[in-house]
Design a protein around this motif. Structure first.
Motif, mmCIF file in Angstrom:
data_model
loop_
_atom_site.group_PDB
_atom_site.id
_atom_site.type_symbol
_atom_site.label_atom_id
_atom_site.label_comp_id
_atom_site.label_asym_id
_atom_site.label_seq_id
_atom_site.Cartn_x
_atom_site.Cartn_y
_atom_site.Cartn_z
ATOM 1 N N GLU A 119 28.467 39.165 30.727
ATOM 2 C CA GLU A 119 29.216 37.996 30.267
ATOM 3 C C GLU A 119 29.505 37.033 31.407
ATOM 4 O OE1 GLU A 119 32.700 39.734 28.591
ATOM 5 O OE2 GLU A 119 31.605 40.825 27.024
ATOM 6 N N GLU A 120 29.524 37.541 32.636
ATOM 7 C CA GLU A 120 29.876 36.714 33.791
ATOM 8 C C GLU A 120 29.223 37.287 35.039
ATOM 9 O OE1 GLU A 120 33.950 35.035 35.980
ATOM 10 O OE2 GLU A 120 34.055 36.747 34.616
ATOM 11 N N VAL A 121 28.819 36.412 35.946
ATOM 12 C CA VAL A 121 28.288 36.820 37.249
ATOM 13 C C VAL A 121 29.178 36.183 38.314
ATOM 14 C CG1 VAL A 121 26.294 36.898 38.776
ATOM 15 C CG2 VAL A 121 25.944 36.858 36.300
ATOM 16 N N VAL A 122 29.820 37.003 39.126
ATOM 17 C CA VAL A 122 30.763 36.530 40.137
ATOM 18 C C VAL A 122 30.145 36.695 41.516
ATOM 19 C CG1 VAL A 122 33.122 36.691 41.017
ATOM 20 C CG2 VAL A 122 32.634 37.328 38.646
ATOM 21 N N THR A 123 30.192 35.645 42.329
ATOM 22 C CA THR A 123 29.616 35.706 43.675
ATOM 23 C C THR A 123 30.671 36.079 44.716
ATOM 24 O OG1 THR A 123 30.052 33.385 44.239
ATOM 25 C CG2 THR A 123 28.014 33.869 43.008
ATOM 26 N N GLU A 124 30.201 36.566 45.860
ATOM 27 C CA GLU A 124 31.120 36.934 46.937
ATOM 28 C C GLU A 124 31.930 35.729 47.399
ATOM 29 O OE1 GLU A 124 31.018 38.934 51.433
ATOM 30 O OE2 GLU A 124 29.148 38.432 50.393
ATOM 31 N N ARG A 125 31.293 34.572 47.422
ATOM 32 C CA ARG A 125 31.974 33.348 47.850
ATOM 33 C C ARG A 125 33.185 33.062 46.966
ATOM 34 N NH1 ARG A 125 33.318 29.491 51.494
ATOM 35 N NH2 ARG A 125 32.831 27.374 50.856
ATOM 36 N N VAL A 126 33.032 33.246 45.671
ATOM 37 C CA VAL A 126 34.128 33.003 44.738
ATOM 38 C C VAL A 126 35.199 34.082 44.889
ATOM 39 C CG1 VAL A 126 34.764 32.911 42.299
ATOM 40 C CG2 VAL A 126 32.725 31.714 43.103
ATOM 41 N N MET A 127 34.765 35.342 45.007
ATOM 42 C CA MET A 127 35.738 36.430 45.177
ATOM 43 C C MET A 127 36.627 36.179 46.391
ATOM 44 S SD MET A 127 33.267 39.755 44.787
ATOM 45 C CE MET A 127 31.676 39.515 43.977
ATOM 46 N N GLY A 128 35.997 35.852 47.515
ATOM 47 C CA GLY A 128 36.754 35.641 48.744
ATOM 48 C C GLY A 128 37.533 34.345 48.749
ATOM 49 N N GLY A 129 36.925 33.283 48.181
ATOM 50 C CA GLY A 129 37.578 31.981 48.194
ATOM 51 C C GLY A 129 38.838 31.946 47.365
ATOM 52 N N LEU A 130 38.816 32.591 46.219
ATOM 53 C CA LEU A 130 39.976 32.556 45.329
ATOM 54 C C LEU A 130 41.106 33.458 45.803
ATOM 55 C CD1 LEU A 130 38.225 32.472 41.842
ATOM 56 C CD2 LEU A 130 39.207 30.568 43.137
ATOM 57 N N SER A 131 40.752 34.481 46.605
ATOM 58 C CA SER A 131 41.789 35.405 47.076
ATOM 59 C C SER A 131 42.200 35.126 48.514
ATOM 60 C CB SER A 131 41.285 36.854 46.978
ATOM 61 O OG SER A 131 40.201 37.064 47.877
ATOM 62 N N GLY A 132 41.602 34.082 49.120
ATOM 63 C CA GLY A 132 41.902 33.822 50.522
ATOM 64 C C GLY A 132 41.382 34.912 51.433
ATOM 65 N N LEU A 133 40.314 35.585 51.019
ATOM 66 C CA LEU A 133 39.704 36.694 51.773
ATOM 67 C C LEU A 133 40.694 37.840 52.003
ATOM 68 C CD1 LEU A 133 37.506 34.785 54.390
ATOM 69 C CD2 LEU A 133 36.758 35.953 52.314
ATOM 70 N N ASP A 134 41.632 37.969 51.121
ATOM 71 C CA ASP A 134 42.616 39.059 51.194
ATOM 72 C C ASP A 134 42.210 40.127 50.186
ATOM 73 O OD1 ASP A 134 44.743 40.782 51.136
ATOM 74 O OD2 ASP A 134 46.282 39.221 50.976
ATOM 75 N N GLY A 135 41.686 41.257 50.689
ATOM 76 C CA GLY A 135 41.210 42.315 49.806
ATOM 77 C C GLY A 135 42.286 42.858 48.883
ATOM 78 N N LYS A 136 43.535 42.845 49.357
ATOM 79 C CA LYS A 136 44.620 43.375 48.535
ATOM 80 C C LYS A 136 44.907 42.480 47.338
ATOM 81 C CE LYS A 136 46.923 45.718 52.399
ATOM 82 N NZ LYS A 136 48.147 45.805 53.226
ATOM 83 N N ARG A 137 44.566 41.213 47.466
ATOM 84 C CA ARG A 137 44.813 40.262 46.374
ATOM 85 C C ARG A 137 43.607 40.125 45.459
ATOM 86 N NH1 ARG A 137 45.908 34.755 48.800
ATOM 87 N NH2 ARG A 137 45.906 34.214 46.581
ATOM 88 N N ASP A 156 40.573 41.149 42.903
ATOM 89 C CA ASP A 156 40.312 42.087 41.825
ATOM 90 C C ASP A 156 38.907 42.667 41.940
ATOM 91 O OD1 ASP A 156 41.206 43.441 39.574
ATOM 92 O OD2 ASP A 156 40.283 42.022 38.186
ATOM 93 N N PHE A 157 38.178 42.291 43.007
ATOM 94 C CA PHE A 157 36.795 42.736 43.156
ATOM 95 C C PHE A 157 36.531 43.519 44.442
ATOM 96 C CE2 PHE A 157 36.629 39.030 40.378
ATOM 97 C CZ PHE A 157 35.814 39.476 39.351
ATOM 98 N N ALA A 158 37.317 43.276 45.495
ATOM 99 C CA ALA A 158 37.086 43.943 46.772
ATOM 100 C C ALA A 158 37.216 45.461 46.621
ATOM 101 C CB ALA A 158 38.070 43.431 47.819
ATOM 102 N N LEU A 159 36.356 46.183 47.345
ATOM 103 C CA LEU A 159 36.320 47.646 47.268
ATOM 104 C C LEU A 159 37.079 48.261 48.445
ATOM 105 C CD1 LEU A 159 32.536 47.837 46.510
ATOM 106 C CD2 LEU A 159 34.239 48.842 45.007
ATOM 107 N N PRO A 160 38.137 49.021 48.193
ATOM 108 C CA PRO A 160 38.814 49.705 49.295
ATOM 109 C C PRO A 160 37.951 50.845 49.828
ATOM 110 C CG PRO A 160 39.796 50.319 47.189
ATOM 111 C CD PRO A 160 38.783 49.248 46.892
ATOM 112 N N LEU A 161 37.885 50.979 51.150
ATOM 113 C CA LEU A 161 37.119 52.063 51.743
ATOM 114 C C LEU A 161 37.632 52.322 53.149
ATOM 115 C CD1 LEU A 161 33.556 50.874 52.875
ATOM 116 C CD2 LEU A 161 35.560 49.402 52.752
#
Length: 270
Positions: free
Chosen positions: A136-154, A156-161
């Protein structure tokens, strides 16, 4: 006058489309923008070329995009800081192409184009639990990081490791498809990685309940450089065997990037 207003409205609409497409990536070559926003089959080759140039010049005049040749090739385009702010990015200070990762980024763009096309993605993406390729949707890394300010804790896509240093951190998928069967990560492995590091990233997908798995795309060898097929397939096999030992099915799939290229060039049909 009405025709002039209609034409102006059309140009404005296409400018928005081009800007929104550029917001998905660090940069895009002119030819990709043309193919995505002004497909030759719809506009004709010459009109597509002229319209692409016109809209890009308009956006550049407004201070929303900038351009430059990358690695001696055709012009690439990217959002300026002002363009990033207009796209709603929480951290608009990182703009433009990354020369060291340009080839990788262009491979990600090719995968994205296939994933966005309902008629093509079924040739690459495995079917989900529903028995179909449900995207239904394709999300790019640029959008993931841009919308969260590159904050993994914020995000919804970043993977904790846990990193090699032993410190906790996050990994950002190259692409994520979202559909009725859940989320699937998509990773382009362009450069050689240590197998243990690669397995750690794959296990992060397996352990994250938000994801059903991931597709890893490997690069063939060329110009004396080793490809990434061996390390990617070995790591995927080890992780899937680890999952089997816990009574779970495999969740890591591998694909050659050559398949993606063949699908885009029309060499593969469903």
């Amino acid at each position: 006058e009405e025709k002039g207003e209609e034409r102006s409205g059309w140009v404005h609409s296409k400018s928005d489309e081009v800007r929104e497409t550029l917001a998905l990536f660090r940069s895009l070559p002119t030819s990709v923008i043309r193919d995505v926003c002004f497909p030759v089959g719809e506009y004709g080759r010459e009109s597509a070329r002229v319209l692409t140039g016109r809209v890009l010049r308009e956006l550049q005049g407004a201070g929303l995009v900038d351009s430059g040749p990358v690695l001696g090739r055709e012009l690439s385009w990217w959002l300026t800081r002002r363009g990033c702010v207009s796209a709603g990015f929480g951290r608009p200070d990182v703009v433009g192409p990354h020369l060291g990762e340009f080839e990788h980024d262009m491979a990600v763009v090719r995968v994205w184009r296939v994933l966005c096309d309902p008629g093509l993605r079924g040739l690459v993406v495995p079917r989900g639990a529903s028995g179909v390729v449900d995207v239904e949707e394709v999300v790019t890394e640029r959008v993931m990081g841009g919308l969260s300010g590159l904050d993994g804790k914020r995000s919804d896509f970043a993977l904790p490791l846990v990193k090699e240093s032993g410190k906790a951190g996050f990994a950002w998928p190259d692409l994520v498809t979202v559909g009725g069967d859940g989320r699937c990560g998509h990773e382009v492995e362009w450069s050689q990685k240590n197998r243990n590091r690669l397995e750690r990233l794959m296990r992060a997908y397996a352990l994250d309940g938000r994801y059903v798995g991931a597709v890893y795309y490997h690069r063939p060898g060329f110009n004396g450089r080793r490809g990434t097929r061996g390390v990617v397939e070995d790591a995927a096999r080890n992780v899937n065997e680890w999952l089997a030992g816990m009574g779970r099915g495999p969740c890591i799939v591998t694909r050659p990037l050559s398949l993606v290229d063949d699908v885009l060039e029309g060499k593969c049909v469903g």
